[in-house]
Design a protein around this motif. Structure first.
Motif, PDB file in Angstrom:
ATOM      1  N   ASP A 180      -3.700 -21.265  61.689  1.00  0.00           N
ATOM      2  CA  ASP A 180      -2.697 -20.935  60.620  1.00  0.00           C
ATOM      3  C   ASP A 180      -1.160 -20.819  61.105  1.00  0.00           C
ATOM      4  O   ASP A 180      -0.445 -21.757  60.534  1.00  0.00           O
ATOM      5  CB  ASP A 180      -2.917 -19.200  60.648  1.00  0.00           C
ATOM      6  N   HIS A 181      -1.576 -20.472  62.697  1.00  0.00           N
ATOM      7  CA  HIS A 181       0.029 -20.829  63.252  1.00  0.00           C
ATOM      8  C   HIS A 181       0.587 -22.378  63.703  1.00  0.00           C
ATOM      9  O   HIS A 181       1.534 -22.654  62.571  1.00  0.00           O
ATOM     10  CB  HIS A 181       0.201 -20.242  64.632  1.00  0.00           C
ATOM     11  N   ARG A 182       0.132 -23.527  63.940  1.00  0.00           N
ATOM     12  CA  ARG A 182      -0.363 -25.094  63.913  1.00  0.00           C
ATOM     13  C   ARG A 182       0.347 -24.811  62.541  1.00  0.00           C
ATOM     14  O   ARG A 182       0.831 -26.198  62.291  1.00  0.00           O
ATOM     15  CB  ARG A 182      -1.992 -25.109  64.415  1.00  0.00           C
ATOM     16  N   ASP A 183      -0.489 -24.769  61.621  1.00  0.00           N
ATOM     17  CA  ASP A 183      -0.142 -25.429  59.979  1.00  0.00           C
ATOM     18  C   ASP A 183       1.278 -24.392  59.300  1.00  0.00           C
ATOM     19  O   ASP A 183       1.730 -25.675  59.267  1.00  0.00           O
ATOM     20  CB  ASP A 183      -1.365 -25.098  59.425  1.00  0.00           C
ATOM     21  N   MET A 184       1.742 -23.840  60.291  1.00  0.00           N
ATOM     22  CA  MET A 184       3.228 -23.406  59.494  1.00  0.00           C
ATOM     23  C   MET A 184       3.929 -23.353  60.516  1.00  0.00           C
ATOM     24  O   MET A 184       5.587 -23.094  60.248  1.00  0.00           O
ATOM     25  CB  MET A 184       2.590 -21.655  59.676  1.00  0.00           C
ATOM     26  N   THR A 185       3.633 -23.944  61.594  1.00  0.00           N
ATOM     27  CA  THR A 185       4.356 -24.635  63.091  1.00  0.00           C
ATOM     28  C   THR A 185       4.996 -26.170  63.079  1.00  0.00           C
ATOM     29  O   THR A 185       5.905 -25.687  63.673  1.00  0.00           O
ATOM     30  CB  THR A 185       4.721 -23.545  63.784  1.00  0.00           C
ATOM     31  N   ARG A 186       4.656 -26.572  62.330  1.00  0.00           N
ATOM     32  CA  ARG A 186       4.594 -27.910  62.775  1.00  0.00           C
ATOM     33  C   ARG A 186       5.948 -28.552  61.980  1.00  0.00           C
ATOM     34  O   ARG A 186       6.356 -27.596  60.979  1.00  0.00           O
ATOM     35  CB  ARG A 186       3.748 -29.216  62.330  1.00  0.00           C
ATOM     36  N   ASP A 187       6.773 -29.355  62.648  1.00  0.00           N
ATOM     37  CA  ASP A 187       8.103 -29.752  62.293  1.00  0.00           C
ATOM     38  C   ASP A 187       7.825 -30.220  60.759  1.00  0.00           C
ATOM     39  O   ASP A 187       8.637 -29.724  59.939  1.00  0.00           O
ATOM     40  CB  ASP A 187       8.318 -30.753  63.294  1.00  0.00           C
ATOM     41  N   PHE A 188       6.909 -31.257  60.796  1.00  0.00           N
ATOM     42  CA  PHE A 188       7.454 -31.982  59.186  1.00  0.00           C
ATOM     43  C   PHE A 188       5.895 -31.476  58.292  1.00  0.00           C
ATOM     44  O   PHE A 188       4.905 -31.225  58.011  1.00  0.00           O
ATOM     45  CB  PHE A 188       7.088 -33.473  59.245  1.00  0.00           C
ATOM     46  N   ALA A 189       6.451 -30.348  56.659  1.00  0.00           N
ATOM     47  CA  ALA A 189       5.520 -30.022  55.928  1.00  0.00           C
ATOM     48  C   ALA A 189       5.213 -29.283  55.648  1.00  0.00           C
ATOM     49  O   ALA A 189       3.809 -29.285  56.038  1.00  0.00           O
ATOM     50  CB  ALA A 189       5.086 -31.150  55.418  1.00  0.00           C
ATOM     51  N   PRO A 190       5.468 -27.876  56.715  1.00  0.00           N
ATOM     52  CA  PRO A 190       4.428 -27.808  57.781  1.00  0.00           C
ATOM     53  C   PRO A 190       4.152 -26.251  55.611  1.00  0.00           C
ATOM     54  O   PRO A 190       4.828 -26.257  54.857  1.00  0.00           O
ATOM     55  CB  PRO A 190       5.310 -26.370  58.284  1.00  0.00           C
ATOM     56  N   LEU A 191       3.101 -25.670  56.747  1.00  0.00           N
ATOM     57  CA  LEU A 191       2.206 -24.888  55.438  1.00  0.00           C
ATOM     58  C   LEU A 191       3.198 -23.441  55.117  1.00  0.00           C
ATOM     59  O   LEU A 191       3.973 -22.682  55.883  1.00  0.00           O
ATOM     60  CB  LEU A 191       1.493 -24.251  55.561  1.00  0.00           C
ATOM     61  N   LYS A 192       4.577 -23.514  54.202  1.00  0.00           N
ATOM     62  CA  LYS A 192       4.967 -22.066  53.305  1.00  0.00           C
ATOM     63  C   LYS A 192       5.245 -22.182  52.200  1.00  0.00           C
ATOM     64  O   LYS A 192       3.916 -22.768  51.339  1.00  0.00           O
ATOM     65  CB  LYS A 192       5.934 -22.452  53.818  1.00  0.00           C
TER      66      LYS A 192
END
Ligand code: DC
Length: 226
Positions: A180-192
């Protein structure tokens, strides 16, 4: 003709694919599992021993690798350089590699084009992490589907148990939180959650309750749309 697009985003294990599949079946829409495309890329990197932090090799392989999808009997098959890899991409190892390699813009842009082209030609229920925010910003119905990390770990644990695999629920939860953390905090098109997405927490809901709720929301939206 404009097609009706339903975007379902949310973290790993929230039940997106099970629910999206059921909705697609009921509405006669195509179900597009975008996670499977990132998993196919992840499988390619694992097979070729390319590490997730080796940006140069990942970028280079994006020029060589070809991910496509086909539909047979209503099922989505993901083809990696022409090979059907559906049966090989559901492991934790591939899921983690998909999460780690999907942080790169080149990987994402390659797959986003494929996803957008599908939605232009069909009514789709598409699930992923960035569908409502990035891939299909004009989708007529957007759902952000989540559940507590404890509940998601419990579901994964019982799925594995049913397959005869014993696992540690705490370890699974740790893995889920990390992903979750990785998917939500990436720079480009994160999970939100997209601003216009409807938030649904499935922790205390059955699959059928969630499906029913989304179908109700679809009806309301469809009436507004005509
Ligand atoms: O939904 P899934 O577990 O099959 O997805 C695997 C990984 O792929 C997920 O952890 C992040 C990535 N992914 C993504 O970045 N964007 C999407 N639209 C779908 C998946």
């Amino acid at each position: 003709m404009t097609y009706f697009n339903i975007a379902i985003d949310g973290p790993a294990g929230a039940g997106k694919s099970t629910i999206a599949k059921k909705i697609a079946k009921q509405l006669g829409f195509i179900y597009v599992d975008t996670g499977a495309m990132y998993r196919a890329m992840g499988l390619y990197f694992l097979r070729n021993q390319i590490a997730a932090n080796d940006k140069a090799s990942i970028e280079k392989s994006c020029q060589e690798v070809n991910v496509t999808i086909e539909y047979k009997n209503g099922e989505q098959n993901v083809l990696l350089n022409g090979e059907n890899v559906n049966g090989l991409i559901r492991t934790e190892e591939v899921g983690n590699m998909a999460s780690a390699s999907s942080v790169y813009k080149v990987v994402r842009l390659k797959l986003v084009e494929l996803q957008q082209n599908l939605a232009k030609r069909e009514n789709v229920v598409m699930d992923g992490r960035d569908i409502g925010t990035y891939v299909l910003p004009e989708a007529q119905l957007k759902i952000y589907l989540t559940a507590s990390s404890k509940e998601r770990a419990r579901r994964r644990w019982s799925e594995l148990k049913e397959k005869g695999i014993t696992s540690d629920m705490n370890e699974i939860e740790k893995d889920i939180i990390e992903r979750d953390h990785r998917d939500m905090t990436r720079d480009f098109a994160p999970l939100k959650q997209a601003e216009d997405a409807i938030y649904l927490d499935s922790s205390e809901m059955t699959i059928d309750e969630v499906v029913h709720k989304i179908l109700e929301l679809y009806k309301i939206q469809k009436e507004k749309d005509v």
